[in-house]
Write a protein that holds these residues in place. Structure first.
Motif, PDB file in Angstrom:
ATOM      1  N   ALA A   1       0.824  -1.207   0.000  1.00  0.00           N
ATOM      2  CA  ALA A   1       0.000   0.000   0.000  1.00  0.00           C
ATOM      3  C   ALA A   1       0.857   1.256   0.000  1.00  0.00           C
ATOM      4  O   ALA A   1       0.410   2.323  -0.421  1.00  0.00           O
ATOM      5  CB  ALA A   1      -0.925  -0.001   1.218  1.00  0.00           C
ATOM      6  N   ARG A   2       2.088   1.157   0.487  1.00  0.00           N
ATOM      7  CA  ARG A   2       2.975   2.315   0.591  1.00  0.00           C
ATOM      8  C   ARG A   2       3.899   2.459  -0.620  1.00  0.00           C
ATOM      9  O   ARG A   2       4.322   3.555  -0.945  1.00  0.00           O
ATOM     10  CB  ARG A   2       3.850   2.167   1.850  1.00  0.00           C
ATOM     11  N   ASP A   3       4.232   1.344  -1.262  1.00  0.00           N
ATOM     12  CA  ASP A   3       5.259   1.341  -2.305  1.00  0.00           C
ATOM     13  C   ASP A   3       4.668   0.728  -3.566  1.00  0.00           C
ATOM     14  O   ASP A   3       4.331  -0.453  -3.588  1.00  0.00           O
ATOM     15  CB  ASP A   3       6.470   0.532  -1.825  1.00  0.00           C
ATOM     16  N   ARG A   4       4.569   1.528  -4.637  1.00  0.00           N
ATOM     17  CA  ARG A   4       3.901   1.052  -5.842  1.00  0.00           C
ATOM     18  C   ARG A   4       4.657  -0.043  -6.582  1.00  0.00           C
ATOM     19  O   ARG A   4       4.102  -0.672  -7.475  1.00  0.00           O
ATOM     20  CB  ARG A   4       3.653   2.222  -6.796  1.00  0.00           C
ATOM     21  N   ASP A   5       5.925  -0.241  -6.282  1.00  0.00           N
ATOM     22  CA  ASP A   5       6.632  -1.323  -6.965  1.00  0.00           C
ATOM     23  C   ASP A   5       7.114  -2.390  -5.985  1.00  0.00           C
ATOM     24  O   ASP A   5       8.045  -3.132  -6.282  1.00  0.00           O
ATOM     25  CB  ASP A   5       7.785  -0.789  -7.815  1.00  0.00           C
ATOM     26  N   PHE A   6       6.474  -2.479  -4.817  1.00  0.00           N
ATOM     27  CA  PHE A   6       6.862  -3.492  -3.836  1.00  0.00           C
ATOM     28  C   PHE A   6       6.709  -4.897  -4.409  1.00  0.00           C
ATOM     29  O   PHE A   6       7.515  -5.786  -4.121  1.00  0.00           O
ATOM     30  CB  PHE A   6       5.995  -3.357  -2.576  1.00  0.00           C
ATOM     31  N   LEU A   7       5.699  -5.135  -5.212  1.00  0.00           N
ATOM     32  CA  LEU A   7       5.438  -6.467  -5.747  1.00  0.00           C
ATOM     33  C   LEU A   7       5.954  -6.630  -7.173  1.00  0.00           C
ATOM     34  O   LEU A   7       5.517  -7.515  -7.901  1.00  0.00           O
ATOM     35  CB  LEU A   7       3.928  -6.753  -5.692  1.00  0.00           C
TER      36      LEU A   7
END
Length: 878
Positions: free
Chosen positions: A511-517
């Protein structure tokens, strides 16, 4: 400007007028503009033509929008089609071709020589000649401006355009000039960064270099990272600082070697922390002599049991190197240094493994340990490789324990405020901000460090989620023969990955980092998730992660897409198709429907960039395709998710096609048209007008891709922010679009994420940040986040005070506040029901109200009438 300077500038202008009667001069007065000056002197020449003639006659002026007072401007002829008698009285026959300066003549000569036979020498002379002309012209401008002028990349580009304009009839010469000017501009960026970074100590040097890096072009970044000048700067300023702990150290005692190694490794880790990988590699390369001394410390003295910290810090150093080719090579070299003498490590393998576990537990990267395990396997040391894998796996378990403890504390802190926000959802953001402001003021009196502690926990949770993702993903991506050296590895990885706390921490990070996944580690880590091995709540977390993963990966595909390149389009479609397979195990029975929806999304890849009409037409087809998929109608969560994703993808294309900053009206109109075409409901479209609340990380993969594409960062950030404002809308679809306001209490939680994003957009300072953080956090963690230890009376009182602070009077707050729970059911939040009722039907009047109007109407309502309305809504929503 002083009176003396003023006289001096006027004097120079007068001298110029006196010595050049054939070239009239206008001295700029304060507040004069280009149109003003043109109107005074144009004579019979059309205004626009004369304005352009003024620009052509004064190429030294860089900014015609903000002219400097007292600047002398050469005036062109003032009669249309007729020579000016003063200008041409003593002019030669070819007056329309002014005599070139010596520097300009040198440029033309260098161009001619390079065109005849281009060699490194002719190219060097051309570059030197262009630089000489630029600096000569800049000196004239600098002298003419009382406040001076700035020689920067904009000035270089302007001078370059002017020089190229002299050769408008020679495309080859123009191309050569532009390439040379670009090279000069890159040199200037590098030279400026090195110049401003050169002073101070090692820490300030790296801090300034890091800040300069963020504003440099990709080409300048590449040149800086490999420049000899950077090497000399690091050698002079950084290397002595890192090596200082070893000054005058000569002991052979293994225990004593721990002390300088600890300090040197700590210094190196601090210097590379947060650096871009390219700079981190340059720093480590310059300090390899010290690194070789650090790694010689025996593992038992490099870990915490005997007061060592050097291994953990070196693990952090290696993590900063990144996964580029240079980073991989350096990582392999450092791992080889640790393992250079396997015979000297006899009896040290278990301590080494413990160091690895503890380093990962404390947030250090697993990259160094994973590389060493692979090298041990390559050397045939299978047992030792297994010991290292056990250490990495155990580190993941220890980190899971820390995440679990932090989550409990984080949820406890957000429990009270989260509950208040849940029971107040639907209020205008301004009202929520006002109530939260007073709530935090009260907290500040009893616990001054509450807000700082809250954000610290959140940052720690997201950071540890990243380390755990890299650890699990790194382990799972290892070759099968290496994994086999530790037979229990698969079982241990599965247990950690499918733990509820880990899934919640991953959800918070996503939810905090748009490229976490996004990325290889994320792909490998998600393969460990198994819907059959999680709790009932965990299955919901997994489905949410799958949705987040699809959104992030799809947006990455569109960010890389070149719609004018058939190969790029084909590659984008292949990547989108793979998403359904990647997340099938997380989606369970819905995986086939998601596969069809992703295929429908593929149609957006072929729309020409900048063709908004074609994009609207394709979005209409996309809407129709989704409507034919079970569970993907416009009033269902998955349908809202994909329609929002389609609009965000269209927004990216819109951002990429615009070289200018997107204006608010232009953006709102485009996004509104896209949302209409995609079939989104008005409630969702309204949220889309406030994107960009959470800035993207300048070091993220998406930021890198936009930089390579040459897209304006503001546009990219805004387009990606669109997904922030809509990413949680799927979870609130039932609340927004069903026949009754809320089908179930859980739907209220789903709405918190999107509402939190909007609150952060409209609010500023700590209030907006904390409201958004808690709302999104509650939407990630669900009901468990609301379980605080306060008694029923305290909850009721707190809810009523919160509503009063938001703008309700005492009676309204008492009637609509939290009633607490009894043994049979949880109290149903009534404020969201009332706000929805006001928006849809004006509280029974048939005239929809704004949130502010609804609050006023509620306050004006007699208490018994309000109580009856609240009772009806609670019964209907139970």
């Amino acid at each position: 400007m002083s009176f003396i300077n003023f006289l001096d500038s006027v004097s120079r202008a007068v001298q110029q007028l006196a010595t050049q009667p054939a070239a009239p001069v206008h001295v700029v007065q304060r507040h004069e503009t280009l149109p003003d000056i043109a109107a005074q002197h144009r004579g019979t020449v059309p205004q626009e033509v004369y304005e352009q003639s003024l620009k052509d006659a004064n190429p030294q002026v860089l900014n015609w929008e903000a002219l400097y007072p007292d600047t002398p401007l050469q005036l062109p002829p003032a009669h249309d089609g007729e020579a000016d008698p003063v200008v041409h009285a003593a002019a030669p026959a070819q007056a329309d071709k002014p005599t070139l300066s010596p520097e300009a003549q040198r440029v033309d000569a260098a161009l001619k020589a390079d065109a005849q036979q281009s060699t490194p020498q002719t190219q060097a002379e051309l570059k030197s000649a262009i630089q000489a002309e630029m600096k000569a012209r800049f000196q004239v401008e600098f002298d003419a401006r009382p406040t001076g002028a700035i020689y920067d990349t904009k000035a270089i580009a302007s001078y370059g355009d002017s020089i190229a304009a002299r050769h408008a009839d020679d495309p080859a010469a123009q191309a050569s000039i532009k390439a040379t000017v670009k090279d000069i501009s890159i040199d200037h960026e590098v030279e400026f960064a090195l110049m401003v970074s050169g002073g101070g100590d090692a820490k300030s040097v790296m801090s300034i270099l890091k800040s300069q890096w963020a504003s440099m072009s990709p080409e300048a970044q590449a040149r800086l990272s490999t420049s000899p000048e950077l090497g000399r700067l690091l050698n002079d300023k950084v290397e002595p600082y890192v090596a200082a702990p070893y000054a005058n150290f000569s002991s052979d005692d293994p225990r004593e070697q721990r002390v300088p190694a600890n300090e040197a490794a700590k210094r190196l880790a601090e210097l590379v922390d947060g650096l871009p990988p390219e700079l981190a590699n340059a720093v480590v390369t310059q300090n390899l002599d010290t690194v070789m001394r650090i790694v010689q410390v025996k593992p038992m003295y490099a870990g915490e049991k005997f007061g060592g910290s050097s291994y953990a810090d070196m693990a952090r150093v290696v993590g900063a190197l990144g996964n580029g080719e240079d980073g991989k090579r350096m990582r392999a070299d450092i791992a080889s240094m640790y393992l250079a003498k396997p015979e000297a490590l006899r009896g040290q393998w278990v301590p080494f493994s413990e160091n690895i576990s503890n380093a990962i537990r404390d947030g250090a990267s697993p990259a160094l340990a994973l590389e060493m395990a692979q090298q041990l396997k390559n050397q045939g040391l299978n047992e030792q490789a297994g010991v290292f894998l056990r250490g990495i796996s155990h580190g993941a378990e220890l980190l899971q324990g820390k995440i679990d403890a932090d989550l409990k504390e984080y949820q406890s802190m957000m429990g009270e405020l989260g509950r208040l926000l849940k029971y107040s959802e639907g209020l205008p953001p301004e009202a929520i901000s006002q109530a939260v402001d007073k709530y935090l003021a009260g907290k500040g009196k009893t616990d001054p460090g509450w807000l700082e502690k809250f954000h610290g926990l959140e940052e720690r949770l997201t950071a540890n989620a990243n380390v755990l993702k890299d650890t699990l993903g790194g382990l799972n991506a290892l070759p099968e023969d290496l994994k086999a050296t530790y037979p229990d590895l698969g079982k241990e990885m599965q247990a950690v990955a499918n733990n509820d706390s880990v899934l919640q921490a991953f959800g918070l990070a996503a939810a905090r980092d748009r490229d976490f996944l996004i990325g290889a580690e994320a792909d490998a880590a998600t393969k460990l998730f198994d819907v059959t091995k999680v709790s009932k709540e965990g299955a919901e977390y997994l489905k949410r992660l799958a949705n987040d993963g699809i959104q992030q990966a799809a947006l990455k595909v569109f960010s890389d897409l070149d719609s004018s390149d058939p190969t790029s389009i084909a590659n984008a479609k292949t990547q989108l198709e793979s998403l359904s397979t990647r997340y099938a195990s997380l989606l369970g029975k819905d995986s086939e429907q998601y596969r069809e929806a992703i295929r429908a999304l593929e149609g957006l890849t072929s729309v020409p960039a900048g063709d908004t009409a074609a994009m609207e037409a394709q979005l209409k087809q996309f809407n129709q395709a989704l409507s034919g998929i079970d569970g993907f109608n416009a009033n269902q969560p998955a349908g809202v998710t994909f329609r929002s994703l389609g609009v965000a993808a269209a927004g990216l294309a819109f951002a990429k096609s615009s070289s200018d900053l997107i204006s608010d009206p232009g953006w709102a109109n485009a996004v509104g048209a896209f949302a209409d075409a995609a079939g989104l409901a008005k409630d969702v479209r309204d949220l889309m007008h406030r994107p960009g609340s959470i800035p993207i990380d300048a070091d993220s993969a998406l930021a890198d891709s936009h930089a390579r594409a040459g897209v304006r960062f503001e546009n990219w950030n805004r387009a990606l922010g669109l997904l922030s404002a809509t990413g949680d809308i799927a979870k609130m679809a039932d609340a927004l679009l069903s026949d009754r306001p809320y089908k179930e209490a859980e739907a209220a939680l789903y709405g918190l994420g999107a509402t939190g994003t909007v609150v952060m957009t409209l609010s500023s300072g700590p209030v907006g940040a904390i409201v958004g953080a808690v709302m999104i956090g509650v939407s990630v963690f669900g009901q468990s986040a609301l379980a605080d230890g306060r008694d029923k009376d305290a909850k009721i009182k707190g809810s009523q005070e919160f509503l009063q602070n938001a703008g309700f009077d005492a009676d309204a707050a008492r009637i609509m506040g939290d009633l607490g729970e009894d043994e049979h059911y949880q109290s149903i939040p009534v404020v969201p029901l009332m706000m929805e009722y006001g928006k849809r039907d004006g509280l029974g009047t048939g005239k929809p109200m704004t949130p502010e109007e609804t609050i006023k109407a509620i306050n004006d309502m007699p208490p018994d009438q309000l109580q009856a309305m609240v009772n009806r809504l609670r019964i209907a929503a139970r």
